[in-house]
Scaffold this motif. Structure first.
Motif: not given
Length: 105
Positions: A31-38, A43-64
Motif C-alpha cells: 500500500l502506498p505510504g506505509v513504508s515511512h511508518l514505524s 502494527t496498530v494501523l494494520s490490525g485496526l484496518v483488519a478488524v474494521i474489515s471484518v466488521n464491514i463483512v458482518i454488517a454486509f451479511y446482516i444487510y443481506m
C-alpha cells in the motif's frame, strides 16, 4: 436452504480472507505510504484496518439477511406443533404448581 448456506460460507471466507490480505499488504508494503511508518504504528494501523474489515463483512451479511423476504421461509409444521404442546404443558404445570403453593400458604 442451500442459498442460506452458500451466503454463510461466502461471508465466512471473506471474514478470513479480508484481514489476512490487509495484514499481508501492510507488512509487505504493497500500500502506498506505509513504508515511512514505524513498526509499532504499522502494527496498530494494520490490525485496526483488519478488524474494521471484518466488521464491514458482518454488517454486509446482516444487510443481506434483512433484505431476504420473510415470507420465503415457512417453519416446519411438526416443530411448531411440538413447540406449542411444550409451551402449553409448561404453562399448565406452572398454574398447577402456583395453585399448590397458594394452598400450602
Amino acid at each position: 436452504m442451500s442459498g442460506v448456506i452458500k451466503k454463510f460460507f461466502i461471508t465466512s471466507m471473506f471474514m478470513w480472507m479480508a484481514p489476512i490480505m490487509i495484514l499481508y499488504a501492510f507488512n509487505n508494503e504493497l500500500l502506498p505510504g506505509v513504508s515511512h511508518l514505524s513498526p509499532h504504528s504499522l502494527t496498530v494501523l494494520s490490525g485496526l484496518v483488519a478488524v474494521i474489515s471484518v466488521n464491514i463483512v458482518i454488517a454486509f451479511y446482516i444487510y443481506m439477511a434483512m433484505k431476504e423476504p420473510s415470507d420465503k421461509h415457512e417453519p416446519d409444521p411438526k416443530f411448531v406443533a411440538e413447540a406449542k404442546a411444550s409451551v402449553s404443558r409448561l404453562t399448565s404445570n406452572g398454574e398447577d404448581s402456583a395453585k399448590s403453593i397458594k394452598k400450602e400458604e
